[in-house]
Enzyme design. Structure first.
Site, PDB file in Angstrom:
ATOM      1  N   ARG A   9       0.854  -1.205   0.000  1.00 15.69           N
ATOM      2  CA  ARG A   9       0.000   0.000   0.000  1.00 15.69           C
ATOM      3  C   ARG A   9       0.876   1.236   0.000  1.00 15.69           C
ATOM      4  O   ARG A   9       1.400   1.670   1.026  1.00 15.69           O
ATOM      5  CB  ARG A   9      -0.884  -0.024   1.255  1.00 15.69           C
ATOM      6  CG  ARG A   9      -1.780   1.185   1.435  1.00 15.69           C
ATOM      7  CD  ARG A   9      -2.926   1.229   0.486  1.00 15.69           C
ATOM      8  NE  ARG A   9      -3.820   0.093   0.640  1.00 15.69           N
ATOM      9  CZ  ARG A   9      -4.637  -0.359  -0.332  1.00 15.69           C
ATOM     10  NH1 ARG A   9      -4.676   0.242  -1.512  1.00 15.69           N
ATOM     11  NH2 ARG A   9      -5.411  -1.412  -0.115  1.00 15.69           N
ATOM     12  N   HIS A  45       0.230   3.388 -10.516  1.00 18.01           N
ATOM     13  CA  HIS A  45      -0.792   3.785  -9.518  1.00 18.01           C
ATOM     14  C   HIS A  45      -0.137   4.577  -8.377  1.00 18.01           C
ATOM     15  O   HIS A  45      -0.213   4.186  -7.202  1.00 18.01           O
ATOM     16  CB  HIS A  45      -1.428   2.494  -8.997  1.00 18.01           C
ATOM     17  CG  HIS A  45      -2.675   2.613  -8.197  1.00 18.01           C
ATOM     18  ND1 HIS A  45      -2.783   3.379  -7.060  1.00 18.01           N
ATOM     19  CD2 HIS A  45      -3.888   2.034  -8.362  1.00 18.01           C
ATOM     20  CE1 HIS A  45      -4.003   3.256  -6.561  1.00 18.01           C
ATOM     21  NE2 HIS A  45      -4.693   2.448  -7.333  1.00 18.01           N
ATOM     22  N   GLU A 102      -2.616   8.796 -10.933  1.00 21.82           N
ATOM     23  CA  GLU A 102      -2.194   7.597 -11.667  1.00 21.82           C
ATOM     24  C   GLU A 102      -2.195   7.858 -13.170  1.00 21.82           C
ATOM     25  O   GLU A 102      -3.170   8.364 -13.715  1.00 21.82           O
ATOM     26  CB  GLU A 102      -3.155   6.450 -11.332  1.00 21.82           C
ATOM     27  CG  GLU A 102      -3.340   6.265  -9.826  1.00 21.82           C
ATOM     28  CD  GLU A 102      -4.527   5.390  -9.473  1.00 21.82           C
ATOM     29  OE1 GLU A 102      -4.842   4.470 -10.235  1.00 21.82           O
ATOM     30  OE2 GLU A 102      -5.151   5.646  -8.430  1.00 21.82           O
TER      31      GLU A 102
HETATM   32  O1  TA6 Z   1      -7.144   3.529  -8.796  1.00 19.31           O
HETATM   33  C1  TA6 Z   1      -8.192   3.711  -7.920  1.00 19.31           C
HETATM   34  C2  TA6 Z   1      -8.604   2.366  -7.359  1.00 19.31           C
HETATM   35  O2  TA6 Z   1      -8.967   1.502  -8.408  1.00 19.31           O
HETATM   36  C3  TA6 Z   1      -9.718   2.574  -6.352  1.00 19.31           C
HETATM   37  O3  TA6 Z   1     -10.983   2.225  -6.813  1.00 19.31           O
HETATM   38  C4  TA6 Z   1      -9.247   1.907  -5.104  1.00 19.31           C
HETATM   39  O4  TA6 Z   1      -9.960   0.882  -4.632  1.00 19.31           O
HETATM   40  C5  TA6 Z   1      -7.768   1.780  -5.323  1.00 19.31           C
HETATM   41  O5  TA6 Z   1      -7.515   1.754  -6.678  1.00 19.31           O
HETATM   42  C6  TA6 Z   1      -6.939   0.829  -4.516  1.00 19.31           C
HETATM   43  O6  TA6 Z   1      -7.076  -0.483  -4.960  1.00 19.31           O
HETATM   44  P1  TA6 Z   1      -6.367  -1.648  -4.176  1.00 19.31           P
HETATM   45  O7  TA6 Z   1      -6.737  -2.898  -4.926  1.00 19.31           O
HETATM   46  O8  TA6 Z   1      -4.900  -1.382  -4.188  1.00 19.31           O
HETATM   47  O9  TA6 Z   1      -6.927  -1.620  -2.775  1.00 19.31           O
END
Ligand code: TA6
Length: 283
Positions: free
Chosen positions: A62, A157, A261
């Site tokens: 994360r 991301h 992103e």
């Molecule tokens: O990029 C945005 C997103 O797709 C959100 O919808 C959110 O849930 C996030 O990414 C994080 O995703 P993750 O699977 O890393 O918890």
């Protein structure tokens, strides 16, 4: 990033430190995942990593720059069944394929152990070129090595560190965005662009540069985020209620981060032999 934090990361996942007189970065080989970038010109950490991030070599990390491939998110609401959100490369071990040094940057190229996985039928080579200097450049190359075309989506991301999300401002986006918090309803991009609640937006924009002002009321710290090869810029902050449900984020973690992103959300089709490059440059 403190040395205690670095020590903690290094104990859990294989990492490489990329040093250059103009900047330094830390990269986890698990996920091919940049965790830290600090340019020498201002010594300011550009990336956010949650203090509760998992470094178990199994779950996605994360923070930093997760690589989403061969799909972004859940393919716009399509059920993926047991397939993982954001594809499978962010949970895979990558290896160092090459390292070069010049006056401007230290470059490393990483490749994943395999690009094959459930949910993707193509034949592809993927590599990530990371250039660490006064700027950080991350370039994800997808090469169709098979004999038939395939379509994929992807994203870098990136989680950016901010002093205070409630004072932060994002410049450079306009037009409409799909609002994931409202069933992908189309809305107009706010101007000025501030943050006061959960934000999960796909801006259908090929903006070449957006600027994030980091909310430090005593300074004018900002980060330019350049994008190439994308069809969208995604902006995400889970905000407080969602953080409380996320085991890998502190309850108040949302105050110190914003994901901006560089993404392909609409899909790129590569014929046999073709390549695509998605690049984000952080300045
Ligand atoms: O990029 C945005 C997103 O797709 C959100 O919808 C959110 O849930 C996030 O990414 C994080 O995703 P993750 O699977 O890393 O918890």
């Amino acid at each position: 990033m403190t040395s205690a934090l670095l020590h903690h990361w290094q104990q859990q996942v294989p990492t490489i430190e990329v040093q250059h007189p103009k900047g330094r970065a830390i990269i986890s080989l698990f996920g091919g995942h940049v965790l830290s970038f600090i340019p020498a010109k201002d010594g300011r950490e550009r990336l956010y990593v949650s203090p509760q991030a998992n470094f178990d070599g199994k779950q996605a990390i994360r923070g930093g720059i997760p690589v989403c491939w061969p799909w972004f998110s859940d393919r716009h609401g399509q059920a993926l069944g047991s397939l993982p959100a954001h594809g499978y490369l962010r949970k895979q071990l990558w290896q160092l394929a090459d390292s070069q040094f010049n006056d401007e940057a230290h470059q490393v190229r990483l490749v994943p152990r395999t690009t094959q996985g459930d949910g993707f039928d193509g034949q592809a080579d993927v590599s990530l070129l990371i250039e660490v200097g006064s700027r950080l450049s991350v370039c994800l190359t997808t090469h169709n090595t098979g004999s038939t075309a395939f379509t994929f989506t992807c994203a870098l991301h990136s989680y950016f560190a901010v002093q205070d999300i409630q004072q932060a401002e994002l410049n450079g986006l306009s037009g409409q965005f799909e609002d994931k918090t409202r069933h992908f309803q189309l809305s107009d991009t706010p101007s000025p662009y501030h943050f006061s609640g959960e934000t999960d937006r796909v801006h259908l924009s090929r903006a070449a540069c957006v600027t994030l002002h980091d909310g430090n009321v005593y300074g004018n710290a900002h980060t330019d985020i350049h994008s190439q090869g994308h069809d969208s810029i995604v902006v995400w902050n889970p905000w407080e209620a969602n953080c409380q449900t996320m085991a890998d984020m502190p309850d108040d973690g949302y105050l110190q981060m914003l994901c901006v992103e560089t993404a392909v959300t609409q899909g790129v089709t590569l014929a046999a032999g073709e390549q695509h490059q998605l690049r984000q440059i952080i300045d």
